[in-house]
Design an enzyme around this catalytic site. Structure first.
Site, PDB file in Angstrom:
ATOM      1  N   SER A  98      37.698  40.525  40.954  1.00 42.59           N
ATOM      2  CA  SER A  98      37.970  41.953  40.769  1.00 42.59           C
ATOM      3  C   SER A  98      37.020  42.661  39.809  1.00 42.59           C
ATOM      4  O   SER A  98      37.092  43.889  39.683  1.00 42.59           O
ATOM      5  CB  SER A  98      39.416  42.160  40.318  1.00 42.59           C
ATOM      6  OG  SER A  98      40.288  42.038  41.434  1.00 42.59           O
ATOM      7  N   LYS A 236      36.441  45.955  32.742  1.00 45.06           N
ATOM      8  CA  LYS A 236      37.173  45.591  33.961  1.00 45.06           C
ATOM      9  C   LYS A 236      37.349  44.087  33.997  1.00 45.06           C
ATOM     10  O   LYS A 236      36.430  43.330  33.719  1.00 45.06           O
ATOM     11  CB  LYS A 236      36.419  46.059  35.217  1.00 45.06           C
ATOM     12  CG  LYS A 236      37.143  45.730  36.516  1.00 45.06           C
ATOM     13  CD  LYS A 236      38.417  46.548  36.671  1.00 45.06           C
ATOM     14  CE  LYS A 236      39.303  46.046  37.814  1.00 45.06           C
ATOM     15  NZ  LYS A 236      40.045  44.818  37.434  1.00 45.06           N
ATOM     16  N   GLY A 238      38.645  40.436  36.003  1.00 43.15           N
ATOM     17  CA  GLY A 238      38.549  39.782  37.309  1.00 43.15           C
ATOM     18  C   GLY A 238      39.207  38.415  37.224  1.00 43.15           C
ATOM     19  O   GLY A 238      39.222  37.790  36.156  1.00 43.15           O
TER      20      GLY A 238
END
Length: 295
Positions: A98, A236, A238
């Site tokens: 992700s 971000k 993942g």
């Protein structure tokens, strides 16, 4: 009678012109409709240049204290210096999972697959490993809770050909999609190293990717975590193979006092609780490297 000095000057001038053509190639003849790809390739090649690498394996103690194994890369954009913990692993390409939502959101906007970050992406009805993914939600919400299912719907809208084109245009990782349009960043073959992640984040932070500045600013806003105490943090997460053991990521950058530092961490997620350590380990490393203030 031949004027030798004049002839010599002409020969030298010709050699200089030839060298210039060799150096600058087609640009000497003007831009063409096909110059976007070479430019993108040149940018990607430049991203691999590492003027200075500082190895800080003493900081493995941060990973050890958290009970995880992994690597870390930090790029000081101003000095061009890269600091790494476990250099070999930091330079090893891994499936982005992700963390790919950062370029993927940009591709979605650039291709028109999603008109705005607040467009609702319908759940396709397939069972998901996390109940919160089993609902319609905007792309903004899908980025926030890292909903892989929503981005699989987006990937099918984009299509395999355009996904490939944009990976090459952005110079992202190994640029590989394979043949499955909605799994290539979750299972591979797409891979990227921590060091490469810092180069990509550097270009997004400066809005220098080959995409509209408006869309780059939108994506920046989507991953903005906090703004306080004189700094702004963008990041971000993942998790490859979630919710089972796999590779965990935390990537982004910090803006503080006119300084931009991009970072990427990966760890092995082995047991319950490891996923939550992606952010905590990264924050500890950023504090020890004087990128974030000590809490």
């Amino acid at each position: 009678m031949i004027n030798l000095s004049s002839r010599t000057a002409r020969v030298r001038l010709g050699a200089t012109a030839l060298a210039a053509l060799t150096l600058f190639g087609a640009s000497a003849c003007g831009a063409t409709a096909h110059d976007t790809a070479p430019r993108a390739a040149a940018v990607a090649a430049a991203d691999q240049i590492r003027p200075g690498v500082v190895e800080r394996d003493d900081l493995r103690a941060v990973f050890d204290a958290a009970g995880v194994h992994g690597s870390f890369a930090l790029l000081d954009v101003k000095t061009r210096s890269t600091t790494v913990v476990d250099r070999r692993l930091a330079e090893t390409p891994l499936v982005p999972a992700s963390s790919f939502k950062v370029p993927h959101a940009l591709v979605a906007l650039e291709t028109g697959a999603v008109k705005s970050p607040d467009e609702v992406i319908p759940w396709d009805g397939t069972p998901q490993p996390f109940p919160e993914w089993e609902q319609d939600m905007t792309m903004r919400e899908a980025v926030r809770i890292s909903n892989a299912a929503a981005f699989q719907v987006i990937a099918r809208r984009v299509g395999l050909q355009r996904e490939r084109q944009w990976l090459h245009r952005l110079g992202y990782g190994n640029r590989q999609t394979g043949t499955t349009v909605d799994r290539f960043w979750l299972d591979g073959p797409l891979k990227i190293s921590a060091v490469e992640q810092t180069r990509f984040m550097e270009r997004l932070a400066a809005e220098r990717l080959p995409a509209s500045r408006a869309n780059q600013r939108t994506v920046r806003d989507l991953i903005k975590q906090e703004e306080k105490d004189g700094y702004t943090l963008y990041a971000k997460s993942g998790w490859q193979n979630a919710p089972d053991p796999g590779t965990g990521w935390w990537v982004g950058w910090v803006e503080r006092g006119g300084r931009v530092s991009t970072f990427a961490l990966n760890i092995d997620i082995v047991k319950d609780g490891d996923a939550g350590k992606r952010a905590t380990v990264t924050r500890e490393l950023l504090q020890r490297l004087n990128v974030l203030p000590i809490a």
